[in-house]
Design a protein around this motif. Structure first.
Motif, PDB file in Angstrom:
ATOM      1  N   ILE A  79      42.426  72.313   5.410  1.00  0.00           N
ATOM      2  CA  ILE A  79      40.990  72.204   5.647  1.00  0.00           C
ATOM      3  C   ILE A  79      40.604  71.789   4.102  1.00  0.00           C
ATOM      4  O   ILE A  79      41.575  71.880   2.933  1.00  0.00           O
ATOM      5  N   GLY A  80      39.436  71.751   3.990  1.00  0.00           N
ATOM      6  CA  GLY A  80      38.492  71.712   3.042  1.00  0.00           C
ATOM      7  C   GLY A  80      37.092  72.241   2.886  1.00  0.00           C
ATOM      8  O   GLY A  80      36.666  72.847   4.659  1.00  0.00           O
ATOM      9  N   ARG A 115      40.704  58.245  -6.834  1.00  0.00           N
ATOM     10  CA  ARG A 115      40.860  59.333  -5.650  1.00  0.00           C
ATOM     11  C   ARG A 115      38.912  59.714  -6.127  1.00  0.00           C
ATOM     12  O   ARG A 115      38.509  59.885  -5.792  1.00  0.00           O
ATOM     13  N   ALA A 116      39.409  60.904  -7.113  1.00  0.00           N
ATOM     14  CA  ALA A 116      38.440  60.949  -7.887  1.00  0.00           C
ATOM     15  C   ALA A 116      36.624  59.897  -7.979  1.00  0.00           C
ATOM     16  O   ALA A 116      36.099  60.842  -7.914  1.00  0.00           O
ATOM     17  N   GLN A 117      37.167  59.407  -8.692  1.00  0.00           N
ATOM     18  CA  GLN A 117      35.940  57.923  -8.750  1.00  0.00           C
ATOM     19  C   GLN A 117      35.178  57.676  -7.478  1.00  0.00           C
ATOM     20  O   GLN A 117      33.867  58.045  -7.558  1.00  0.00           O
ATOM     21  N   ASP A 118      36.198  57.403  -6.672  1.00  0.00           N
ATOM     22  CA  ASP A 118      35.564  57.418  -5.171  1.00  0.00           C
ATOM     23  C   ASP A 118      34.703  58.394  -4.924  1.00  0.00           C
ATOM     24  O   ASP A 118      33.452  58.468  -4.194  1.00  0.00           O
ATOM     25  N   LEU A 119      34.596  59.670  -4.558  1.00  0.00           N
ATOM     26  CA  LEU A 119      34.389  60.372  -4.101  1.00  0.00           C
ATOM     27  C   LEU A 119      33.532  61.268  -5.248  1.00  0.00           C
ATOM     28  O   LEU A 119      32.159  61.673  -4.270  1.00  0.00           O
ATOM     29  N   ILE A 120      33.725  60.764  -6.395  1.00  0.00           N
ATOM     30  CA  ILE A 120      32.214  61.429  -7.017  1.00  0.00           C
ATOM     31  C   ILE A 120      30.363  60.235  -6.847  1.00  0.00           C
ATOM     32  O   ILE A 120      29.726  60.740  -6.809  1.00  0.00           O
ATOM     33  N   MET A 148      34.775  68.208  -4.493  1.00  0.00           N
ATOM     34  CA  MET A 148      35.964  68.734  -4.779  1.00  0.00           C
ATOM     35  C   MET A 148      37.294  68.843  -3.436  1.00  0.00           C
ATOM     36  O   MET A 148      37.924  69.200  -3.152  1.00  0.00           O
ATOM     37  N   ALA A 149      36.579  69.814  -2.072  1.00  0.00           N
ATOM     38  CA  ALA A 149      36.861  70.209  -0.841  1.00  0.00           C
ATOM     39  C   ALA A 149      36.864  68.491  -0.257  1.00  0.00           C
ATOM     40  O   ALA A 149      38.201  69.593   1.149  1.00  0.00           O
ATOM     41  N   LEU A 150      36.677  67.346  -0.238  1.00  0.00           N
ATOM     42  CA  LEU A 150      36.839  66.492   0.042  1.00  0.00           C
ATOM     43  C   LEU A 150      38.599  65.477  -0.285  1.00  0.00           C
ATOM     44  O   LEU A 150      39.155  63.984  -0.033  1.00  0.00           O
ATOM     45  N   GLU A 155      41.613  67.771   7.216  1.00  0.00           N
ATOM     46  CA  GLU A 155      41.976  67.224   8.509  1.00  0.00           C
ATOM     47  C   GLU A 155      40.695  67.926   9.001  1.00  0.00           C
ATOM     48  O   GLU A 155      39.086  67.362  10.147  1.00  0.00           O
ATOM     49  N   VAL A 156      40.338  68.987   8.513  1.00  0.00           N
ATOM     50  CA  VAL A 156      38.556  70.027   8.940  1.00  0.00           C
ATOM     51  C   VAL A 156      37.076  70.255   7.857  1.00  0.00           C
ATOM     52  O   VAL A 156      38.989  71.398   6.942  1.00  0.00           O
ATOM     53  N   LEU A 157      36.333  69.786   7.975  1.00  0.00           N
ATOM     54  CA  LEU A 157      36.090  70.367   6.906  1.00  0.00           C
ATOM     55  C   LEU A 157      35.123  71.674   7.283  1.00  0.00           C
ATOM     56  O   LEU A 157      34.310  71.651   7.994  1.00  0.00           O
ATOM     57  N   PHE A 158      35.493  73.109   6.288  1.00  0.00           N
ATOM     58  CA  PHE A 158      33.951  74.268   6.716  1.00  0.00           C
ATOM     59  C   PHE A 158      32.738  73.804   5.513  1.00  0.00           C
ATOM     60  O   PHE A 158      32.604  73.938   4.481  1.00  0.00           O
TER      61      PHE A 158
END
Length: 326
Positions: A79-80, A115-120, A148-150, A155-158
């Motif tokens: 989870i995230g 991965r960090a750059q993609d999410l940023i 950060m949660a991603l 699979e599941v994000l809260f």
């Protein structure tokens, strides 16, 4: 297998208060499930149990196939979580925090920076990534917390009331990201007190009040349960309302509860597409419509029908609530 499965879930405190009182729900993989209710209804308590931060006192819940009470470590790996209050180190930069989170999740070192750059970039923080988090606005911190949660592709994000108090730009960014996650197949469990948010984002909605789920279904189906959309009509000049009702008989049923300021109210199955034919028919009958308003049922109408009261801020959009908080 359901992404989230809850049966008879309870959380009772020592004083006997049941914050969550035997709820059942099921969320399918890739679904955005909106958990809607007023403050104190049990939304956050439910989330805290599902993400293993709070132990249930009754019932059972599984997330990504693992029991939240007996298999918490396995749940956490799947989870995230982005809670209302983001726990962020204010002395670190946004990039440093995301890269640290990636390392803690066991992301291979060669993949961390990319991965960090993609999410940023996805959460709109590229220009601020080298600034200390202590200089970020509340909306920027919430977006960083989402990134950060991603980081480990859960699979599941809260998301627990992710847009409360945010400015319109930050809110729109988060909405876009939720839609993108759905397209990618991520399951999202979204708690909110904003009707517009649940209506816009959720495939299905569960409405909780006083620890119990009082309604569940798609937003469209829930709203249809409490009535059709209706047109409130105001005429220019003196009009024979009996004749007007005869003209409109083929479009829908005239409503008894005509609101103040309107001359006639008629239920219409077609919603907005009925406006032009209705006005044309009245015009051909020599009746001039001065004002027409389409009124559609809301999730607050569902809540009121099930509980006898209204949600806080039900008459306002999320933008209105944000503006009032500033």
């Amino acid at each position: 297998m359901a992404a989230i499965e809850v049966s008879g879930l309870e959380r009772e405190y020592r004083d006997g208060l049941k914050a969550v009182d035997g709820i059942d729900l099921e969320v399918q993989p890739g679904e955005v499930y909106g958990f809607l209710g007023p403050n104190g209804a049990g939304k956050t308590t439910t989330v805290r149990m599902l993400v293993t931060l709070l132990r249930p006192t009754g019932g059972r819940a599984t997330v990504a196939g693992y029991d939240v009470a007996t298999e918490p470590q396995q749940v956490r790996r799947k989870i995230g979580v982005a809670l209302q209050e983001a726990a962020l180190d204010l002395l670190m930069t946004g990039r440093e925090l995301i890269e640290l989170q990636a390392t803690l999740h066991g992301i291979p070192p060669r993949e961390v920076a990319g991965r960090a750059q993609d999410l940023i970039g996805r959460v709109g923080l590229s220009d601020a990534q080298e600034r200390r988090v202590g200089t970020y606005s509340g909306g920027m911190r919430r977006r960083l917390d989402l990134a950060m949660a991603l980081i480990h592709a859960p699979e599941v994000l809260f998301l627990d009331e992710p847009t409360t108090g945010l400015d319109p730009t930050s809110r729109a960014t988060l909405w876009d990201e939720v839609r993108r996650l759905k397209e990618d197949g991520t399951t999202v469990f979204l708690t909110t007190q904003y009707l517009e948010e649940a209506d816009q984002l959720a495939d299905r909605v569960g409405i909780i009040n006083a620890g119990r789920i009082v309604a569940e279904g798609t937003p469209q189906a829930l709203k249809a349960e409490v009535g059709l959309p209706h047109l409130d009509l105001t005429f220019d000049g003196d009009v024979d309302l009996v004749r007007a009702q005869e003209v409109l008989a083929g479009f829908g049923e005239v409503r008894a509860d005509t609101p103040a300021g309107a001359d006639l109210s008629i239920g219409v199955q077609e919603g907005s597409s009925a406006i032009a034919p209705v006005i044309r028919a009245l015009d051909e009958a020599g009746m001039v419509v001065g004002r027409v308003e389409l009124v559609e049922p809301t999730l607050d109408d569902v809540f009121a029908a099930r509980t006898g009261s209204h949600l806080e801020g039900a008459g306002a959009s999320t933008a209105d609530v944000v503006a009032a908080a500033v």
